[in-house]
Design a protein around this motif. Structure first.
Motif, PDB file in Angstrom:
ATOM      1  N   LEU A 202       0.821  -1.199   0.000  1.00 25.15           N
ATOM      2  CA  LEU A 202       0.000   0.000   0.000  1.00 25.15           C
ATOM      3  C   LEU A 202       0.861   1.257   0.000  1.00 25.15           C
ATOM      4  O   LEU A 202       0.549   2.242  -0.696  1.00 25.15           O
ATOM      5  CB  LEU A 202      -0.935  -0.002   1.205  1.00 25.15           C
ATOM      6  CG  LEU A 202      -1.843   1.229   1.361  1.00 25.15           C
ATOM      7  CD1 LEU A 202      -2.743   1.393   0.150  1.00 25.15           C
ATOM      8  CD2 LEU A 202      -2.666   1.114   2.640  1.00 25.15           C
ATOM      9  N   SER A 203       1.955   1.218   0.741  1.00 26.06           N
ATOM     10  CA  SER A 203       2.832   2.388   0.781  1.00 26.06           C
ATOM     11  C   SER A 203       3.449   2.659  -0.591  1.00 26.06           C
ATOM     12  O   SER A 203       3.615   3.805  -0.998  1.00 26.06           O
ATOM     13  CB  SER A 203       3.930   2.189   1.824  1.00 26.06           C
ATOM     14  OG  SER A 203       4.798   1.137   1.456  1.00 26.06           O
ATOM     15  N   SER A 204       3.789   1.579  -1.316  1.00 23.11           N
ATOM     16  CA  SER A 204       4.339   1.764  -2.667  1.00 23.11           C
ATOM     17  C   SER A 204       3.285   2.337  -3.610  1.00 23.11           C
ATOM     18  O   SER A 204       3.593   3.167  -4.474  1.00 23.11           O
ATOM     19  CB  SER A 204       4.881   0.443  -3.210  1.00 23.11           C
ATOM     20  OG  SER A 204       3.832  -0.488  -3.435  1.00 23.11           O
ATOM     21  N   LEU A 205       2.041   1.897  -3.429  1.00 25.47           N
ATOM     22  CA  LEU A 205       0.956   2.452  -4.248  1.00 25.47           C
ATOM     23  C   LEU A 205       0.761   3.937  -3.951  1.00 25.47           C
ATOM     24  O   LEU A 205       0.579   4.749  -4.863  1.00 25.47           O
ATOM     25  CB  LEU A 205      -0.346   1.692  -3.981  1.00 25.47           C
ATOM     26  CG  LEU A 205      -0.397   0.225  -4.385  1.00 25.47           C
ATOM     27  CD1 LEU A 205      -1.769  -0.355  -4.064  1.00 25.47           C
ATOM     28  CD2 LEU A 205      -0.087   0.056  -5.854  1.00 25.47           C
ATOM     29  N   MET A 206       0.787   4.303  -2.687  1.00 24.35           N
ATOM     30  CA  MET A 206       0.606   5.700  -2.314  1.00 24.35           C
ATOM     31  C   MET A 206       1.752   6.559  -2.833  1.00 24.35           C
ATOM     32  O   MET A 206       1.557   7.706  -3.255  1.00 24.35           O
ATOM     33  CB  MET A 206       0.490   5.825  -0.794  1.00 24.35           C
ATOM     34  CG  MET A 206      -0.769   5.194  -0.227  1.00 24.35           C
ATOM     35  SD  MET A 206      -0.912   5.398   1.571  1.00 24.35           S
ATOM     36  CE  MET A 206      -1.103   7.171   1.680  1.00 24.35           C
ATOM     37  N   ARG A 207       2.967   5.990  -2.826  1.00 25.92           N
ATOM     38  CA  ARG A 207       4.114   6.717  -3.368  1.00 25.92           C
ATOM     39  C   ARG A 207       3.906   7.005  -4.849  1.00 25.92           C
ATOM     40  O   ARG A 207       4.209   8.111  -5.337  1.00 25.92           O
ATOM     41  CB  ARG A 207       5.392   5.911  -3.158  1.00 25.92           C
ATOM     42  CG  ARG A 207       6.672   6.682  -3.517  1.00 25.92           C
ATOM     43  CD  ARG A 207       7.915   5.845  -3.296  1.00 25.92           C
ATOM     44  NE  ARG A 207       8.011   5.415  -1.901  1.00 25.92           N
ATOM     45  CZ  ARG A 207       7.866   4.164  -1.501  1.00 25.92           C
ATOM     46  NH1 ARG A 207       7.594   3.212  -2.399  1.00 25.92           N
ATOM     47  NH2 ARG A 207       7.967   3.843  -0.235  1.00 25.92           N
ATOM     48  N   TYR A 208       3.384   6.035  -5.561  1.00 22.62           N
ATOM     49  CA  TYR A 208       3.102   6.234  -6.991  1.00 22.62           C
ATOM     50  C   TYR A 208       2.042   7.308  -7.194  1.00 22.62           C
ATOM     51  O   TYR A 208       2.170   8.183  -8.042  1.00 22.62           O
ATOM     52  CB  TYR A 208       2.645   4.911  -7.598  1.00 22.62           C
ATOM     53  CG  TYR A 208       2.293   4.990  -9.074  1.00 22.62           C
ATOM     54  CD1 TYR A 208       3.272   4.852 -10.050  1.00 22.62           C
ATOM     55  CD2 TYR A 208       0.978   5.206  -9.487  1.00 22.62           C
ATOM     56  CE1 TYR A 208       2.960   4.926 -11.396  1.00 22.62           C
ATOM     57  CE2 TYR A 208       0.659   5.281 -10.820  1.00 22.62           C
ATOM     58  CZ  TYR A 208       1.644   5.138 -11.776  1.00 22.62           C
ATOM     59  OH  TYR A 208       1.325   5.225 -13.099  1.00 22.62           O
TER      60      TYR A 208
END
Length: 352
Positions: A202-208
């Motif tokens: 989820l954190s990687s998605l939010m970073r994107y």
């Protein structure tokens, strides 16, 4: 890819210096014609003793016609024609016409006393000359106003499209986050060991979403990585309850795509292809070659089950259709079919 931008570049002929130059060339050409086309002087008759007076008259008349051209374009049309004051416009034209005829009469009487003033040819010549200048002036002003209006409308349309695209993109993120957070809640309730890796995903998605999605375009590889992370999150949630088949083939050549354009199709499949469905299955296929993206998502659905739609239902697909129309226009083909218990979305998109 078609990108909405403000084009601040001007065509050379629309620049101020170019317009001044073109007008100067047009006036010089127009007022040189009588000298270029006049016959050779008759040697037997000798030079005209009043020729220098006629030259002077021609120069004054040329100045008057030039002033009439710009007076009509700059004052009469915007002040009278555009305001539908046709009677006043006609009155001003008649006054200018009479003034020019009277000027020629005074000139002949003052400088060419031996020649009788001929009223009828003067009226006809002045009428058709002024009519020609009036037509050219009116056409030039209206064409210029039409070009300015089109330019302004295009600028407004671009601004409106940019605003609308920003709003559409902002709708994607909350809708997507709403579904993902629901997944996190489900994992927390189960006290699943998958919660921690899910939070990392989820954190990687939010970073994107924070650092990439605001760009006009992103690399296709980044978009597919984002897509894969979302699929992984959903697979962690459903586990063996849903069979997910994913095939993504990307070319070595880098292509650009509108960010978060593909996720609504996958999101829709997980939302409507799970639940009260026997042998739930989702097939996702992506191929890109020779500048063409082929993307398809298939999910089983239960035709006997009527879903009760909430306020967020349908945001994803409706949103992405609008974005495709705004950004890709005639460069895409979207097919959506429901047949034999399968809901199929197929997208063909020309990449740049």
């Amino acid at each position: 890819m078609t990108t909405v931008v403000n084009d601040t570049r001007q065509a050379w002929y629309s620049r101020k210096w170019a317009q001044v130059f073109l007008h100067a060339v047009a006036w010089i050409t127009l007022f040189s014609l009588p000298y270029l086309l006049r016959p050779s002087p008759d040697q037997h008759r000798g030079p005209d003793p009043d020729e220098h007076f006629w030259h002077f008259h021609f120069i004054i008349n040329a100045i008057i016609l030039t002033l009439f051209f710009y007076l009509n374009a700059a004052v009469l049309i915007p002040k009278l024609i555009y305001r539908k004051r046709y009677l006043q416009f006609t009155g001003v034209l008649l006054l200018l016409f009479a003034s020019q005829v009277y000027f020629k009469y005074i000139f002949v009487q003052a400088f060419i006393s031996h020649k009788q003033f001929d009223l009828k040819p003067t009226i006809l010549f002045t009428f058709f000359t002024q009519l020609f200048i009036l037509a050219c002036s009116t056409a030039w002003r209206m064409i210029r106003d039409k070009m300015n209006a089109d330019k302004l409308a295009s600028a407004k349309e671009n601004e409106n499209l940019k605003t609308e695209l920003s709003l559409l993109r902002s709708q994607v993120s909350p809708h997507f986050m709403f579904n993902v957070l629901n997944n996190m809640v489900a994992l927390a309730r189960k006290q699943s060991d998958q919660l921690e890796p899910s939070l990392i995903k989820l954190s990687s998605l939010m970073r994107y979403m924070l650092y990439e999605a605001d760009e006009d375009t992103v690399a296709l590889e980044k978009e597919t990585d984002y897509l894969q992370s979302y699929i992984d999150l959903q697979q962690q949630r459903f586990g063996a309850k849903v069979q997910v088949n994913v095939s993504m083939q990307l070319p070595e050549q880098g292509y650009e795509i509108e960010p978060m354009l593909l996720i609504p199709f996958v999101e829709n499949a997980f939302k409507h292809g799970t639940g009260l469905i026997q042998d739930a299955r989702i097939d996702i296929e992506l191929r890109a070659s020779h500048g063409l993206l082929q993307f398809s998502v298939r999910n089983k659905y239960n035709p006997e089950f009527t879903e009760i739609k909430d306020k967020t239902s349908g945001i994803g697909l409706t949103n992405v259709k609008r974005r495709l129309n705004l950004l890709y226009k005639d460069e895409y083909q979207l097919l959506i079919n429901k047949k034999d218990g399968w809901f199929v979305v197929s997208l063909q998109l020309h990449l740049h």
